[in-house]
Enzyme design. Structure first.
Site, PDB file in Angstrom:
ATOM      1  N   GLU A  97       2.243  15.044  25.591  1.00 20.34           N
ATOM      2  CA  GLU A  97       3.230  14.699  24.567  1.00 20.34           C
ATOM      3  C   GLU A  97       4.055  15.939  24.231  1.00 20.34           C
ATOM      4  OE1 GLU A  97       3.680  11.459  23.261  1.00 20.34           O
ATOM      5  OE2 GLU A  97       2.442  11.192  25.022  1.00 20.34           O
ATOM      6  N   LYS A 108      -3.077   4.501  20.848  1.00 25.97           N
ATOM      7  CA  LYS A 108      -3.232   3.513  21.922  1.00 25.97           C
ATOM      8  C   LYS A 108      -4.390   2.570  21.625  1.00 25.97           C
ATOM      9  CE  LYS A 108      -1.311   6.545  25.479  1.00 25.97           C
ATOM     10  NZ  LYS A 108      -1.610   7.672  26.367  1.00 25.97           N
TER      11      LYS A 108
HETATM   12  P1  NAP Z   1      10.320  13.892  26.669  1.00 29.03           P
HETATM   13  O1  NAP Z   1      10.189  14.299  28.089  1.00 29.03           O
HETATM   14  O2  NAP Z   1      10.106  14.907  25.597  1.00 29.03           O
HETATM   15  O3  NAP Z   1      11.780  13.252  26.508  1.00 29.03           O
HETATM   16  C1  NAP Z   1      12.294  12.855  25.272  1.00 29.03           C
HETATM   17  C2  NAP Z   1      13.779  12.532  25.448  1.00 29.03           C
HETATM   18  O4  NAP Z   1      14.280  11.983  24.227  1.00 29.03           O
HETATM   19  C3  NAP Z   1      14.642  13.765  25.749  1.00 29.03           C
HETATM   20  O5  NAP Z   1      15.649  13.425  26.676  1.00 29.03           O
HETATM   21  C4  NAP Z   1      15.273  14.116  24.394  1.00 29.03           C
HETATM   22  O6  NAP Z   1      16.573  14.649  24.492  1.00 29.03           O
HETATM   23  C5  NAP Z   1      15.374  12.735  23.752  1.00 29.03           C
HETATM   24  N1  NAP Z   1      15.238  12.827  22.303  1.00 29.03           N
HETATM   25  C6  NAP Z   1      14.147  13.126  21.584  1.00 29.03           C
HETATM   26  N2  NAP Z   1      14.408  13.103  20.266  1.00 29.03           N
HETATM   27  C7  NAP Z   1      15.712  12.783  20.155  1.00 29.03           C
HETATM   28  C8  NAP Z   1      16.582  12.596  19.067  1.00 29.03           C
HETATM   29  N3  NAP Z   1      16.167  12.756  17.810  1.00 29.03           N
HETATM   30  N4  NAP Z   1      17.874  12.243  19.307  1.00 29.03           N
HETATM   31  C9  NAP Z   1      18.297  12.087  20.584  1.00 29.03           C
HETATM   32  N5  NAP Z   1      17.515  12.229  21.671  1.00 29.03           N
HETATM   33  C10 NAP Z   1      16.241  12.573  21.461  1.00 29.03           C
HETATM   34  O7  NAP Z   1       9.328  12.698  26.337  1.00 29.03           O
HETATM   35  P2  NAP Z   1       8.635  11.689  27.364  1.00 29.03           P
HETATM   36  O8  NAP Z   1       7.438  12.327  27.942  1.00 29.03           O
HETATM   37  O9  NAP Z   1       9.660  11.110  28.259  1.00 29.03           O
HETATM   38  O10 NAP Z   1       8.071  10.575  26.349  1.00 29.03           O
HETATM   39  C11 NAP Z   1       8.909   9.638  25.752  1.00 29.03           C
HETATM   40  C12 NAP Z   1       8.066   8.556  25.100  1.00 29.03           C
HETATM   41  O11 NAP Z   1       7.284   7.893  26.077  1.00 29.03           O
HETATM   42  C13 NAP Z   1       7.066   9.041  24.052  1.00 29.03           C
HETATM   43  O12 NAP Z   1       6.935   8.055  23.066  1.00 29.03           O
HETATM   44  C14 NAP Z   1       5.778   9.159  24.841  1.00 29.03           C
HETATM   45  O13 NAP Z   1       4.629   9.062  24.030  1.00 29.03           O
HETATM   46  C15 NAP Z   1       5.898   7.959  25.740  1.00 29.03           C
HETATM   47  N6  NAP Z   1       5.135   8.008  26.966  1.00 29.03           N
HETATM   48  C16 NAP Z   1       5.187   9.116  27.749  1.00 29.03           C
HETATM   49  C17 NAP Z   1       4.513   9.133  28.952  1.00 29.03           C
HETATM   50  C18 NAP Z   1       4.552  10.322  29.863  1.00 29.03           C
HETATM   51  O14 NAP Z   1       3.854  10.326  30.873  1.00 29.03           O
HETATM   52  N7  NAP Z   1       5.335  11.348  29.537  1.00 29.03           N
HETATM   53  C19 NAP Z   1       3.765   8.014  29.347  1.00 29.03           C
HETATM   54  C20 NAP Z   1       3.735   6.883  28.522  1.00 29.03           C
HETATM   55  C21 NAP Z   1       4.421   6.891  27.342  1.00 29.03           C
HETATM   56  P3  NAP Z   1      16.842  16.107  25.153  1.00 29.03           P
HETATM   57  O15 NAP Z   1      16.493  15.935  26.600  1.00 29.03           O
HETATM   58  O16 NAP Z   1      18.281  16.385  24.956  1.00 29.03           O
HETATM   59  O17 NAP Z   1      15.922  17.060  24.433  1.00 29.03           O
HETATM   60  N1  HSE Z   2       0.487  12.070  26.752  1.00 27.70           N
HETATM   61  C1  HSE Z   2       0.092  10.794  27.242  1.00 27.70           C
HETATM   62  C2  HSE Z   2      -1.149  10.962  28.089  1.00 27.70           C
HETATM   63  C3  HSE Z   2       1.198  10.173  28.044  1.00 27.70           C
HETATM   64  O1  HSE Z   2      -1.473  12.094  28.475  1.00 27.70           O
HETATM   65  O2  HSE Z   2      -1.821   9.960  28.366  1.00 27.70           O
HETATM   66  C4  HSE Z   2       0.920   8.751  28.439  1.00 27.70           C
HETATM   67  O3  HSE Z   2       0.936   7.906  27.333  1.00 27.70           O
END
Ligand code: NAP
Ligand code: HSE
Length: 426
Positions: free
Chosen positions: A198, A213
């Site tokens: 995260e 979750k």
């Molecule tokens: P991330 O890589 O940190 O990307 C977040 C994106 O959202 C970035 O492009 C950021 O913009 C944009 N953003 C964040 N806050 C913002 C705001 N206030 N206004 C405008 N844009 C904003 O996060 P991620 O890993 O993709 O995760 C996204 C979501 O999916 C989370 O809820 C996470 O828990 C969930 N998730 C993630 C995974 C995983 O494997 N990563 C798996 C399942 C679920 P900038 O790029 O300009 O900073």
């Molecule tokens: N941070 C989360 C994990 C991303 O490690 O499982 C998937 O929800």
């Protein structure tokens, strides 16, 4: 819905980038599956000048959330930005503007899922969130679809990939004769680089991500609304290489487990904590950045799912599944959502659990102050072993009442120089 489905994607990070990639790579497949074409109209980010792993055409980028959420031409808003706010408000705004919403945000869905799901139904639109739990595993769909004819009794899962990856890397370090504690820090950094962790990885290592979750999983599996605060939470920051070593010596694995079950008195109990699991458990083989879910139900009996729980493409797979579902069935179900029914939950203190206990002390006398009272509870100790810093001894307890045992440990800890580690056994 028209032949062209227009999308606003909030976030172009790991998940947003994965969705943009798969939308492009699988465009023909999506059209074949739905008879529709998908067109991205807006991509909301914080910083449009940031270099991105998946480049976004500049004309799509915006920093104006209302533009992305309220554009009358947009049919579906994909919330992939994370965090509680402004994500929750933007989901609410999108639903109020009559858009379907897909989110990967477990935090929002665990805290405000009830309100948002009711709002979606009132608005006659769909709110889907498969990617919020266990990445690519289609567990939420299975619970609401193919498995919905079963009474689910228990769900046990490894639902946080970052911690599972860290624990595996610590085990590897032990095998290589390296310090597991150094491996912890390196593995967390790798999990961040690979996009599993995260934005604030405290959420992963302290068990908050798994707690969110679990609240969602327990609600859909056991058909009862689960307030987040009723889900017990512990992370992995107190787990050491010695715990992993002993787990292995005892023929077990050590995992951060999410456990949700219906107790014999009808109450629902949901919890997240490190747990020793035997080799025969289907989750034993779930290693690295994988997630696994093991379910028991009165029809299918027993089932397990196992696959990538995080990462760009794996998570995008779940988001695309939701998109196809909306394109095929844009109307929400007419009946009340059974998972929002109220019900009683039981605190972890009511459970009966076996424990692995590991004592470390400067000398045998200090060890004895804890070993003797624990032996009276039926704990069976292995012979003590010398450590560089003193002496160590481990035991397995018989099943004990959680509340009584924790109170007992708290009293023991007050009066000893020994350190007492206690980890539950499945
Ligand atoms: P991330 O890589 O940190 O990307 C977040 C994106 O959202 C970035 O492009 C950021 O913009 C944009 N953003 C964040 N806050 C913002 C705001 N206030 N206004 C405008 N844009 C904003 O996060 P991620 O890993 O993709 O995760 C996204 C979501 O999916 C989370 O809820 C996470 O828990 C969930 N998730 C993630 C995974 C995983 O494997 N990563 C798996 C399942 C679920 P900038 O790029 O300009 O900073
Ligand atoms: N941070 C989360 C994990 C991303 O490690 O499982 C998937 O929800």
């Amino acid at each position: 819905m028209s032949k062209i489905v227009r999308l606003s994607i909030l976030g172009a990070g790991t998940v947003g980038g994965g969705v943009l990639t798969l939308l492009r790579e699988n465009a023909d497949l999506l059209e074949a599956q739905t008879g529709k074409r998908f067109e991205v109209r807006h991509v909301l980010v914080r910083d449009p000048s940031k270099p991105r792993a998946v480049p976004v055409p500049p004309k799509l980028l915006t920093t104006d959330p209302q533009r992305a959420v309220c554009d009358p031409k947009v049919h579906v808003v994909l919330e992939l930005m994370g965090g509680l706010e402004p994500a929750r408000t933007l989901i609410r705004d999108a639903l109020q503007a009559g858009k379907h919403v897909i989110t990967a945000n477990k935090w929002v869905m665990a805290v405000s899922g009830d309100e948002l799901l009711r709002l979606a139904r009132r608005q006659g639109v769909r709110l889907l969130y498969e990617a919020s739990v266990a990445g690519s595993l289609p567990i939420l769909n299975a619970l609401q679809g193919a498995l919905a004819g079963n009474r689910i009794e228990r769900v046990v899962g490894i639902v946080n990939s970052t911690t599972n990856f860290i624990l595996r890397e610590m085990e590897r370090a032990l095998d290589a004769g390296e310090p597991a504690e150094t491996a912890y820090a390196t593995a967390l950094r790798k999990a961040q680089e690979n996009g599993y962790a995260e934005a604030d990885p405290t959420s992963d290592v302290e068990g908050y991500d798994a707690q969110y979750k679990t609240a969602i999983l327990a609600r859909l599996a056991l058909l009862q609304y689960v307030p987040l605060e009723s889900v017990y939470r512990e992370g992995i920051t107190h787990i050491s290489g010695r715990d992993l070593l002993w787990a292995r010596r005892l023929g077990m694995g050590l995992k951060l487990l999410s456990i949700s079950e219906r107790l014999p008195d009808g109450r629902l109990c949901a919890r997240v904590h490190p747990t020793l699991i035997p080799r025969e458990c289907p989750l034993y083989v779930v290693r690295g950045a994988f997630s696994g879910i093991w379910l028991q139900g009165n029809g299918f009996q027993e089932m397990s799912l196992h696959g990538f729980g995080a990462g760009a493409r794996a998570t995008a797979s779940a988001v695309l599944g939701d998109l196809i579902e909306i394109a095929r069935y844009p109307k929400p179900p007419r009946h009340d959502d059974p998972s929002l029914r109220p019900g009683e939950t039981a605190p972890i203190e009511t459970l009966t659990t076996r424990y692995f206990v590991r004592l470390t002390a400067p000398d045998e006398d200090a060890l004895r102050t804890v070993r003797e009272p624990l032996s009276l509870l039926g704990a069976e100790f292995h012979p003590a072993e010398p450590l560089e810093s003193g002496v160590e001894q481990v035991a397995l307890t018989p099943p004990l009442n959680e509340g009584d045992f924790q109170a007992h440990l708290a009293r023991l800890r007050e009066h000893t120089s020994a350190t007492v580690q206690a980890i539950r056994v499945l």
